[in-house]
Design a protein around this motif. Structure first.
Motif, PDB file in Angstrom:
ATOM      1  N   ALA D 150       0.596  -1.324  -0.190  1.00  0.00           N
ATOM      2  CA  ALA D 150      -0.061  -0.001  -0.045  1.00  0.00           C
ATOM      3  C   ALA D 150       0.697   1.201   0.063  1.00  0.00           C
ATOM      4  O   ALA D 150       1.771   1.216   0.635  1.00  0.00           O
ATOM      5  CB  ALA D 150      -0.893   0.101   1.198  1.00  0.00           C
ATOM      6  N   PRO D 151       0.508   2.296  -0.891  1.00  0.00           N
ATOM      7  CA  PRO D 151       1.389   3.323  -1.194  1.00  0.00           C
ATOM      8  C   PRO D 151       1.416   4.289   0.372  1.00  0.00           C
ATOM      9  O   PRO D 151       0.512   4.541   0.881  1.00  0.00           O
ATOM     10  CB  PRO D 151       0.751   4.028  -2.078  1.00  0.00           C
ATOM     11  N   SER D 152       2.458   4.667   0.730  1.00  0.00           N
ATOM     12  CA  SER D 152       2.741   5.543   1.782  1.00  0.00           C
ATOM     13  C   SER D 152       3.828   6.363   1.511  1.00  0.00           C
ATOM     14  O   SER D 152       5.006   6.182   0.509  1.00  0.00           O
ATOM     15  CB  SER D 152       2.610   5.291   3.098  1.00  0.00           C
ATOM     16  N   ASP D 153       4.441   7.320   2.349  1.00  0.00           N
ATOM     17  CA  ASP D 153       5.756   7.927   2.232  1.00  0.00           C
ATOM     18  C   ASP D 153       6.792   6.897   2.840  1.00  0.00           C
ATOM     19  O   ASP D 153       6.844   6.861   4.040  1.00  0.00           O
ATOM     20  CB  ASP D 153       5.811   9.061   3.028  1.00  0.00           C
ATOM     21  N   HIS D 155       9.904   7.301   3.905  1.00  0.00           N
ATOM     22  CA  HIS D 155      10.680   7.842   4.874  1.00  0.00           C
ATOM     23  C   HIS D 155       9.903   7.990   6.211  1.00  0.00           C
ATOM     24  O   HIS D 155      10.426   7.183   7.302  1.00  0.00           O
ATOM     25  CB  HIS D 155      11.327   9.214   4.621  1.00  0.00           C
ATOM     26  N   HIS D 156       8.834   8.343   6.132  1.00  0.00           N
ATOM     27  CA  HIS D 156       7.948   8.062   7.303  1.00  0.00           C
ATOM     28  C   HIS D 156       7.430   6.923   7.642  1.00  0.00           C
ATOM     29  O   HIS D 156       7.297   6.523   8.935  1.00  0.00           O
ATOM     30  CB  HIS D 156       6.822   9.136   7.077  1.00  0.00           C
ATOM     31  N   LEU D 157       7.482   6.019   6.818  1.00  0.00           N
ATOM     32  CA  LEU D 157       7.050   4.768   6.978  1.00  0.00           C
ATOM     33  C   LEU D 157       8.376   3.746   7.945  1.00  0.00           C
ATOM     34  O   LEU D 157       8.173   3.375   8.903  1.00  0.00           O
ATOM     35  CB  LEU D 157       6.833   3.724   5.836  1.00  0.00           C
ATOM     36  N   PHE D 159      10.408   5.952   9.696  1.00  0.00           N
ATOM     37  CA  PHE D 159      10.068   6.389  11.296  1.00  0.00           C
ATOM     38  C   PHE D 159       9.401   5.916  11.851  1.00  0.00           C
ATOM     39  O   PHE D 159       9.435   5.664  13.082  1.00  0.00           O
ATOM     40  CB  PHE D 159       9.924   7.958  11.053  1.00  0.00           C
ATOM     41  N   SER D 160       7.984   5.344  11.157  1.00  0.00           N
ATOM     42  CA  SER D 160       7.180   4.842  12.212  1.00  0.00           C
ATOM     43  C   SER D 160       7.729   3.385  12.633  1.00  0.00           C
ATOM     44  O   SER D 160       7.532   2.957  13.968  1.00  0.00           O
ATOM     45  CB  SER D 160       5.904   4.241  11.260  1.00  0.00           C
ATOM     46  N   LEU D 200      -1.420  -2.032   7.557  1.00  0.00           N
ATOM     47  CA  LEU D 200      -0.900  -0.905   6.784  1.00  0.00           C
ATOM     48  C   LEU D 200      -0.319  -1.269   5.601  1.00  0.00           C
ATOM     49  O   LEU D 200      -0.600  -0.446   4.689  1.00  0.00           O
ATOM     50  CB  LEU D 200       0.031  -0.490   7.845  1.00  0.00           C
TER      51      LEU D 200
END
Lengths: 207, 207, 207, 207
Positions: D150-153, D155-157, D159-160, D200
């Motif tokens: 599933a698409p997401s950023d 970098h922030h993934l 960080f998560s 996610l």
DNA sequence: AATGAATGAGTGTTCATTCAT
DNA sequence: GATGAATGAACACTCATTCAT
């Protein structure tokens, strides 16, 4: 500083010097009036170096007090139950007076602590001190009961000896102010106290 | 506070309260151990307000000492050269002991000052004090010379009275630690000291 | 400073300034790394004057922590059991993220305390904090049980929200180092987290 | 210690022990809160001897951080561009969580450094760290672009994943305070995070 | 007459580091 | 390699006194 190991020569020397300096300053100014800086200077050490040997100001003070109490009671301990009563007591008076004369700073240190309510040695007073005094008071009471000394309260007799001998060390400035510079307080004190206690303790002879 | 004007009632009251508070704190902790804050709190005043009535901490202390010395010497002043020697001296012992019993804080305040070498009242000692003591010692010497008292050094006799009476106030914790909670030190002291000085001062009768 | 009286304007102002300065310094250097001098300087006060308002360094720190915990939990408190579950949780995520964005120093102060094992606020964690979390976890569990949210452990869901929002404040240097100077971490974080939690909490619809 | 020579076995052993001790103390108290004395004691060495192996306190700290960063990034390095995306990412989450579980002191040491603004490892963050993250973010972006995640950023993934795994080590006291003594935070965390990231990252299937 | 606020000079103690052996 | 001893620079906190109102 390895606490559990035998102290090195330097350690013994430094601690002795700190004690001497602490005695000088504490006896003159009291616990609160003394500063670690001043003690360190008197001992020829830097302040942190002093605290390397005694962790706190209080540690120096209590160390001094603990050693002092022992020395202070030695003359009383030396009172010989088998001795001749009058001679024993006069010897005690003399020893106590000499102690005050030769170690006036110790006397003042002790007096200061008691005067403030013995915040740091209260326990010692009702412990070792009391036991020893009670024991010696018993001996003296025995001597009085057999008529070899004039009767009086042995505890208060001991207090009297303490008060009269230490007075010359603890109130030295007053004694000197009153007597002036010419007289020799300690010599006079010795003569006076010997007369004093001889008269006090000699049993009355029935005529 | 206009220094040259007569003090108002409020001023007298405040100063009295500050003296009382200062006595309480100074006698318990010494000059250095006492803080202005603590005295102000005990007096129920703010710190700056206290310093409005006494400019410095030292001013409170010296004011106390000055008043104290006067009261302290009153019993000695009251010694009547015309009175009966033994009665006069025993009365002096009693008055001095009662003073110590009723004003132990004053006694300790004074003792603390002397113990530290009397930095703030040295002059008084060799002044008023010495003159009075010398005068009374002369009276006592006269009594002894005429055989109405057993002979001894009058100055040291006075020291003895001081030492023995003040001991019960200044070394109170030690006295209590040794005697325990049941006994009444002051009552015993009075009995003991009266006997003590009676025996000491009674002239030997030639047989 | 009369402790029981209402604070004056100056007192409120000074204490506020000290808190602000304390926050700045403590959050940047930790409790041990901060010096009273530095805080005083940041507050524009002398060191003793600062200590006139807060008796100890620790008092400033704990005052900050206590106020902080309250503010920190407000968003969770605001979670409305009667509201629409998804909207409520996303609102909580947003509010928590904005808190971290707008009060990063507070976030770091708190993180530092927890990181060191919460030596000064351990009790608060198992007290107020735990009670509130348990209560809200119950609400969330209810929402999940009725199928209005995808099921998961509510406590760990709350931890996730905390971890993900505070990360952007507590690890800000790392985030910026990785993202570079051009990107806007907080804006991206908000977009990402809304998507993240929407996806996570949307219940799967049976086809 | 001849700096240019190969270290002896003893040297390696001592340095290892110092590192272990430093980790223990630094992670619990932070750089400023730790004392060389405490580290030396924990390492079983005298203070000067410790400073023989590491010249300064900071040297121990930075040595730890440098080694730590490497280990910290290994799981991310292990992300296989050729692997199955979902499996790779879940494996990364697991590895990172286990690292936090098994090396919580390292996690806290790192967190403390970042929290204070990374004064001693700022450069590393924008250097090695950034390069590696950018590279892996590119891989993940590729996976998303081909619809396998599933698409997401990315970098922030990342960080998560960091935030969610480290939270359990860095905020351990808080987690335990909230969950109570009975529950097993790490086991629950693993279950929760696997579900979390599975949901996610699973791409939505067009119906 | 009273007090909240402010401060300079301490005061005991800590600590990283160096020295000497 | 190892350690007892030493220290300069801090550091938190205290306190008598002064200022401003």
């Amino acid at each position: 500083m390895a606490k559990d190991e035998a102290p090195t020569r330097i350690q013994r020397d430094r601690r002795r010097r700190i004690r001497e300096a602490g005695l000088e300053v504490f006896s003159a100014k009291g616990f609160r009036g003394a500063t670690v800086d001043e003690i360190a200077q008197a001992a020829g050490l830097s302040k942190p170096n002093l605290l390397y040997y005694f962790a706190t100001k209080e540690a120096i003070y209590t160390d001094l007090l603990a050693r002092l109490l022992k020395a202070w009671l030695d003359p009383l301990r030396a009172l010989d139950p088998e001795g001749e009563p009058m001679a024993e007591l006069l010897a005690y008076v003399r020893r106590k007076l000499h102690l005050a004369r030769d170690f006036p700073r110790e006397s003042r240190l002790f007096a200061g602590e008691i005067l403030r309510g013995a915040p740091l040695m209260g326990a010692d007073l009702s412990g070792d001190l009391r036991r020893l005094v009670d024991a010696r008071a018993g001996v003296i009471a025995g001597w009085m009961a057999t008529g070899r000394l004039a009767p009086s309260d042995p505890h208060h007799l001991i207090f009297s000896i303490w008060a009269l001998t230490q007075h010359y060390a603890d109130f030295e400035v007053q004694v000197r102010a009153v007597l002036g510079d010419v007289r020799d307080p300690w010599a006079e004190a010795e003569r006076h106290l010997v007369t004093h206690f001889t008269r006090l303790l000699t049993p009355l002879v029935a005529i």
